[in-house]
Motif scaffolding. Sequence first.
Motif, PDB file in Angstrom:
ATOM      1  N   LYS A  98       1.042  39.764   9.518  1.00 29.53           N
ATOM      2  CA  LYS A  98       0.125  39.020   8.638  1.00 29.53           C
ATOM      3  C   LYS A  98      -0.971  39.944   8.105  1.00 29.53           C
ATOM      4  CE  LYS A  98      -1.607  35.190   6.821  1.00 29.53           C
ATOM      5  NZ  LYS A  98      -2.771  35.723   6.110  1.00 29.53           N
ATOM      6  N   GLU A  99      -1.507  40.798   8.965  1.00 28.75           N
ATOM      7  CA  GLU A  99      -2.534  41.738   8.530  1.00 28.75           C
ATOM      8  C   GLU A  99      -1.995  42.708   7.484  1.00 28.75           C
ATOM      9  OE1 GLU A  99      -4.286  43.738  11.828  1.00 28.75           O
ATOM     10  OE2 GLU A  99      -5.002  41.900  12.789  1.00 28.75           O
ATOM     11  N   THR A 100      -0.761  43.166   7.686  1.00 31.20           N
ATOM     12  CA  THR A 100      -0.132  44.066   6.711  1.00 31.20           C
ATOM     13  C   THR A 100       0.042  43.363   5.369  1.00 31.20           C
ATOM     14  OG1 THR A 100       1.060  45.231   8.464  1.00 31.20           O
ATOM     15  CG2 THR A 100       1.901  45.471   6.220  1.00 31.20           C
ATOM     16  N   SER A 101       0.479  42.117   5.424  1.00 35.49           N
ATOM     17  CA  SER A 101       0.662  41.336   4.198  1.00 35.49           C
ATOM     18  C   SER A 101      -0.670  41.112   3.489  1.00 35.49           C
ATOM     19  CB  SER A 101       1.306  39.993   4.537  1.00 35.49           C
ATOM     20  OG  SER A 101       1.383  39.156   3.403  1.00 35.49           O
ATOM     21  N   ASP A 102      -1.711  40.828   4.255  1.00 36.73           N
ATOM     22  CA  ASP A 102      -3.041  40.582   3.661  1.00 36.73           C
ATOM     23  C   ASP A 102      -3.587  41.826   2.966  1.00 36.73           C
ATOM     24  OD1 ASP A 102      -2.996  37.986   4.540  1.00 36.73           O
ATOM     25  OD2 ASP A 102      -4.226  38.348   6.326  1.00 36.73           O
ATOM     26  N   ARG A 103      -3.239  43.003   3.472  1.00 30.74           N
ATOM     27  CA  ARG A 103      -3.766  44.249   2.904  1.00 30.74           C
ATOM     28  C   ARG A 103      -2.975  44.723   1.686  1.00 30.74           C
ATOM     29  NH1 ARG A 103      -4.004  45.908   8.441  1.00 30.74           N
ATOM     30  NH2 ARG A 103      -2.111  47.121   8.075  1.00 30.74           N
ATOM     31  N   THR A 104      -1.827  44.124   1.430  1.00 29.30           N
ATOM     32  CA  THR A 104      -0.965  44.572   0.338  1.00 29.30           C
ATOM     33  C   THR A 104      -1.611  44.292  -1.014  1.00 29.30           C
ATOM     34  OG1 THR A 104       1.001  44.111   1.677  1.00 29.30           O
ATOM     35  CG2 THR A 104       1.330  44.387  -0.689  1.00 29.30           C
ATOM     36  N   ARG A 105      -1.524  45.272  -1.898  1.00 29.80           N
ATOM     37  CA  ARG A 105      -2.075  45.161  -3.246  1.00 29.80           C
ATOM     38  C   ARG A 105      -0.982  45.468  -4.273  1.00 29.80           C
ATOM     39  NH1 ARG A 105      -5.022  42.984  -0.583  1.00 29.80           N
ATOM     40  NH2 ARG A 105      -7.271  43.246  -0.248  1.00 29.80           N
ATOM     41  N   PRO A 106      -1.164  45.041  -5.537  1.00 27.82           N
ATOM     42  CA  PRO A 106      -0.156  45.341  -6.567  1.00 27.82           C
ATOM     43  C   PRO A 106       0.113  46.839  -6.658  1.00 27.82           C
ATOM     44  CG  PRO A 106      -1.742  43.740  -7.386  1.00 27.82           C
ATOM     45  CD  PRO A 106      -2.265  44.206  -6.063  1.00 27.82           C
ATOM     46  N   ASP A 107       1.378  47.206  -6.570  1.00 28.08           N
ATOM     47  CA  ASP A 107       1.748  48.624  -6.623  1.00 28.08           C
ATOM     48  C   ASP A 107       3.246  48.729  -6.918  1.00 28.08           C
ATOM     49  OD1 ASP A 107       2.007  51.320  -6.462  1.00 28.08           O
ATOM     50  OD2 ASP A 107       1.641  51.474  -4.309  1.00 28.08           O
ATOM     51  N   LYS A 108       3.610  48.656  -8.201  1.00 32.79           N
ATOM     52  CA  LYS A 108       5.016  48.702  -8.589  1.00 32.79           C
ATOM     53  C   LYS A 108       5.631  50.080  -8.412  1.00 32.79           C
ATOM     54  CE  LYS A 108       4.699  44.865 -11.857  1.00 32.79           C
ATOM     55  NZ  LYS A 108       4.949  44.393 -13.247  1.00 32.79           N
ATOM     56  N   THR A 109       4.802  51.101  -8.205  1.00 31.23           N
ATOM     57  CA  THR A 109       5.352  52.455  -8.028  1.00 31.23           C
ATOM     58  C   THR A 109       6.131  52.571  -6.722  1.00 31.23           C
ATOM     59  OG1 THR A 109       3.312  53.228  -6.950  1.00 31.23           O
ATOM     60  CG2 THR A 109       3.467  53.462  -9.345  1.00 31.23           C
ATOM     61  N   ARG A 110       5.870  51.656  -5.791  1.00 32.99           N
ATOM     62  CA  ARG A 110       6.610  51.699  -4.532  1.00 32.99           C
ATOM     63  C   ARG A 110       8.057  51.248  -4.703  1.00 32.99           C
ATOM     64  NH1 ARG A 110       3.070  48.978   0.149  1.00 32.99           N
ATOM     65  NH2 ARG A 110       4.843  49.766   1.330  1.00 32.99           N
ATOM     66  N   LEU A 111       8.338  50.563  -5.813  1.00 34.91           N
ATOM     67  CA  LEU A 111       9.693  50.080  -6.075  1.00 34.91           C
ATOM     68  C   LEU A 111      10.432  51.115  -6.918  1.00 34.91           C
ATOM     69  CD1 LEU A 111       8.700  46.416  -6.923  1.00 34.91           C
ATOM     70  CD2 LEU A 111       9.508  47.288  -4.736  1.00 34.91           C
ATOM     71  N   ASN A 112      10.543  52.314  -6.382  1.00 34.80           N
ATOM     72  CA  ASN A 112      11.101  53.437  -7.146  1.00 34.80           C
ATOM     73  C   ASN A 112      12.468  53.864  -6.670  1.00 34.80           C
ATOM     74  OD1 ASN A 112      10.340  54.490  -4.725  1.00 34.80           O
ATOM     75  ND2 ASN A 112       8.916  56.001  -5.559  1.00 34.80           N
ATOM     76  N   SER A 113      13.150  53.003  -5.935  1.00 37.59           N
ATOM     77  CA  SER A 113      14.501  53.321  -5.480  1.00 37.59           C
ATOM     78  C   SER A 113      15.348  52.063  -5.501  1.00 37.59           C
ATOM     79  CB  SER A 113      14.467  53.895  -4.058  1.00 37.59           C
ATOM     80  OG  SER A 113      14.076  52.900  -3.128  1.00 37.59           O
ATOM     81  N   ASP A 114      16.668  52.246  -5.568  1.00 36.52           N
ATOM     82  CA  ASP A 114      17.570  51.091  -5.578  1.00 36.52           C
ATOM     83  C   ASP A 114      17.377  50.240  -4.326  1.00 36.52           C
ATOM     84  OD1 ASP A 114      18.596  51.923  -7.966  1.00 36.52           O
ATOM     85  OD2 ASP A 114      20.368  52.886  -7.117  1.00 36.52           O
ATOM     86  N   ARG A 115      17.190  50.904  -3.197  1.00 31.72           N
ATOM     87  CA  ARG A 115      17.012  50.174  -1.936  1.00 31.72           C
ATOM     88  C   ARG A 115      15.755  49.313  -1.969  1.00 31.72           C
ATOM     89  NH1 ARG A 115      16.998  52.899   4.133  1.00 31.72           N
ATOM     90  NH2 ARG A 115      16.772  50.941   5.306  1.00 31.72           N
ATOM     91  N   ALA A 116      14.658  49.877  -2.470  1.00 28.35           N
ATOM     92  CA  ALA A 116      13.395  49.140  -2.549  1.00 28.35           C
ATOM     93  C   ALA A 116      13.514  47.951  -3.495  1.00 28.35           C
ATOM     94  CB  ALA A 116      12.275  50.065  -3.000  1.00 28.35           C
ATOM     95  N   VAL A 117      14.199  48.145  -4.625  1.00 28.04           N
ATOM     96  CA  VAL A 117      14.377  47.063  -5.597  1.00 28.04           C
ATOM     97  C   VAL A 117      15.234  45.949  -5.006  1.00 28.04           C
ATOM     98  CG1 VAL A 117      15.424  46.444  -7.810  1.00 28.04           C
ATOM     99  CG2 VAL A 117      14.040  48.513  -7.615  1.00 28.04           C
TER     100      VAL A 117
END
Length: 238
Positions: A98-117
């Motif tokens: 939950k803490e990890t989810s709360d800290r997440t911010r918009p960052d589409k650069t992390r979706l830079n691989s087929d696996r991530a997508v």
Amino acid sequence: MLGDNLYLVLLIAGVGILALVVNYVVTTREQESEARRERLDWLQTQAEHTLNALAVLKETGCRQDIVDKLNQHAMALIEEISLLAPDSELMTQVSDLKETSDRTRPDKTRLNSDRAVKRAQIYINFAEKLLIQMAKAGKMTGQLARTYQEELYWLNVSLVADAHRHQATRLLEMGDKHTALTHLKHAKAVLVRATAPQRQKKPKLDEIQASIDGIQPRRNYGAGALAESLDDYLNEQP
């Protein structure tokens, strides 16, 4: 003699009743323990999937009201876990997630691989189904759930198109125009096939087409005989 036999019969009956009571209590406790264990397993799965979905939605810039609605659902799951197993390892794991989810911010650069997508698509699809389940449970109206479903569908489509555009940009920087062009055409095809309003698709389509034209300019075949005839006709009108 008769009194002794009667006493023995009553004693045996009492022992039998006591055994039945003990067996009932033990069986009931075992059933309750098993039901509690099964409920915790279900809560763990639902909480983990919901919190991972929330992180993905935040990364991809999903609408805040959708994020808030799913966050409410996640909090309800965590509260039930805290009641059933307040000091358990499961409670610690879910709290950390939950803490990890709360800290997440918009960052589409992390979706830079087929696996991530693909991972992101899995959790967006999960969120879409969860919202429908929440509507069936009376936690929101069916109309609102359908609106959210459409938003998540478009988010999914945009995610794939943007991933292709990102790959194209990276390949252009490496000088591989041919493969970059292929990714841009894939991005365009994804948007063209999407069952979304044209006004919603147009801005992204225009951007992608501009990138395609920058690599491979359109050929100018001329207006053609039919176009020239139409121009002449329109010019003759008062």
